[in-house]
Scaffold this active site. Structure first.
Site, mmCIF file in Angstrom:
data_model
loop_
_atom_site.group_PDB
_atom_site.id
_atom_site.type_symbol
_atom_site.label_atom_id
_atom_site.label_comp_id
_atom_site.label_asym_id
_atom_site.label_seq_id
_atom_site.Cartn_x
_atom_site.Cartn_y
_atom_site.Cartn_z
ATOM 1 N N ASP A 199 0.920 -1.239 -0.074
ATOM 2 C CA ASP A 199 -0.061 -0.115 0.059
ATOM 3 C C ASP A 199 0.969 1.291 -0.120
ATOM 4 O O ASP A 199 1.992 1.018 0.497
ATOM 5 C CB ASP A 199 -0.876 0.000 1.491
ATOM 6 N N ASP A 257 0.476 5.000 1.335
ATOM 7 C CA ASP A 257 -0.419 6.052 2.288
ATOM 8 C C ASP A 257 0.165 7.401 2.099
ATOM 9 O O ASP A 257 1.328 7.368 2.008
ATOM 10 C CB ASP A 257 -0.539 5.594 3.642
ATOM 11 N N ASP A 281 2.870 4.399 15.256
ATOM 12 C CA ASP A 281 2.967 3.018 16.239
ATOM 13 C C ASP A 281 4.692 2.816 16.630
ATOM 14 O O ASP A 281 4.967 2.786 17.693
ATOM 15 C CB ASP A 281 2.280 1.988 15.662
#
Length: 427
Positions: free
Chosen positions: A54, A56, A140
């Site tokens: 992906d 982002d 995170d």
């Protein structure tokens, strides 16, 4: 905090390895006067010479501003308001830079933006906009907090992610206990990144996961289902599973199954063989739907439950459906498997008895039924894993080669045509 900035000549990230859709989004935001960065895992993977799954984007444009700029945009999410910019076959997830979670949950920042935090510390809603540095420090792990700036092609590191990439370490940004309380799913993500990247989890973070794994009961079961698929469809499922065992995360995820595994270490062999097979399929570019994944992972456990019910006098077909439904419905408290997938898993397991019926027209009817292929893949795998039913496997393999089958994409007249889809290999 001054970031580490790598100029174009000092890093591996190249626009030719970024999807054209992401490039379009980045340049359109930049041309409209906004800051636009490629963010997170995409930058991490490019720096590691991996192909990102992906791409982002992070920006200082708000979701509403993004929607006005892109006609192919829809806003999603309540907990985190995001913009999904839709292209043919691809979605570019675009988020607004976020600010830190306030120490006082009742504190209101930036006017209309909202924050909700549970007593456990888990963040339920968080749409408080901030700066690129604040956004990086909200992520995170350090290796997921890297930015690629489309304006000058530099890589920006606010959190020490570049050093941790070099040292192959998964390190939590901030205090691990607090960050895992905010979002317990981060513990699963740590195991996934450690397994799929071949990294170690930093010592304090590892201790925190082992100490706080029970917090997973606060995670949304539907989100847990999505995360579990990522764990086992990442092409490194066996290594990820071993990290789940090491951190004792299996117990809050799959309570009954994990305790059954602990009773006899030999039972791990089936799971390891399943995950090795899953990894081979994924690396070969083959798609496996979730029902077959769960049927295989829990297969030996389900067979154990089925045998118990059969010993009590229940038919094999009824026992299979009862055992699978009972286990998976209980599991839905933690990991919500959709009803359609549960029904498909029931079909896979209840159809196993049909492979022992080779008389008359039953084999022909079975082989042309809708659920045959998944049931056959399970039968083939279990036969090879246990060294059993070898003659039956040879019989069904030859029969399948010589029998025209119903294509699931066609209905009605003319549907009986040989499938051109190649056999999914089981080694």
């Amino acid at each position: 905090m001054e970031p580490i900035i790598l100029k174009r000549a000092d890093h591996k990230v190249s626009r030719k390895n970024i999807s054209s859709a992401a490039i379009k989004v980045l340049y359109h935001l930049k041309d409209e006067g906004y800051t636009a960065y490629l963010a997170g895992g995409g930058v991490r993977d490019l720096l590691l010479d991996r192909n990102p799954k992906d791409f982002d984007v992070a920006t200082d444009a708000t979701p509403e501003q993004i929607r006005k700029m892109f006609r192919n945009c829809r806003l999603v999410g309540r907990r985190f308001r995001l913009a999904h910019i839709l292209f043919r076959g691809e979605i570019i997830e675009t988020s607004t830079f976020r600010a830190p979670v306030p120490e006082d949950p009742n504190e209101t920042l930036h006017g209309e933006n909202t924050l909700r935090i549970e007593e456990s510390g888990m963040v339920l809603r968080d749409n408080i906009w901030g700066t690129p540095e604040e956004d990086a420090m909200r992520r995170d792990f350090t290796i997921n907090a890297l930015f690629y700036n489309i304006a000058d092609f530099s890589v920006i590191d606010y959190a020490g992610g570049l050093k941790d990439l070099e040292n192959r370490i998964i390190r939590v940004i901030g205090e691990p206990d607090k960050r895992f309380a905010e979002d317990p799913v981060r513990m699963i993500r740590a195991a996934r990144f450690a397994g799929s990247l071949g990294f170690d989890i930093e010592e304090e973070a590892l201790k925190s996961i082992c100490r706080n794994n029970d917090l997973l009961k606060h995670a949304a079961p539907s989100r847990m289902y999505e995360e579990v698929q990522k764990l086992f469809f990442c092409s490194h499922a066996k290594a990820v599973f071993q990290w789940l065992e090491k951190t004792n995360l299996l117990h809050p995820m799959f309570h009954d199954f994990s305790h059954w595994l602990d009773e006899d270490k030999v039972r791990h062999d089936w799971v390891y063989q399943t995950l090795e097979q899953m990894d081979r399929w994924r690396r070969a570019g083959l798609r496996v739907h979730p029902a077959l994944l769960f049927a295989l992972i829990f297969g030996e456990y389900h067979e154990f439950l089925i045998d118990q019910l059969v010993e009590r006098g229940m038919s094999s077909h009824e026992a299979a459906r009862n055992a699978v439904q009972s286990h998976l419905k209980d599991m839905c408290t933690n990991v919500r498997v959709p009803k359609t997938a549960i029904y498909q898993i029931c079909d896979i397991m209840s159809n196993q008895a049909r492979f022992h019926r080779t008389k008359g027209r039953k084999p022909q009817r079975f082989i042309q039924s809708k659920g045959f292929l998944d049931a056959f893949l399970y039968f083939k795998f279990s036969s090879k894993a246990h060294g059993r039913d070898e003659e039956l496997l040879e019989y069904w393999t030859e029969l399948r080669k010589s029998t025209p089958q119903i294509s699931p994409a066609r209905k009605g007249k003319g549907s009986r045509k040989p499938q051109t889809k190649s056999e999914i290999p089981i080694e």
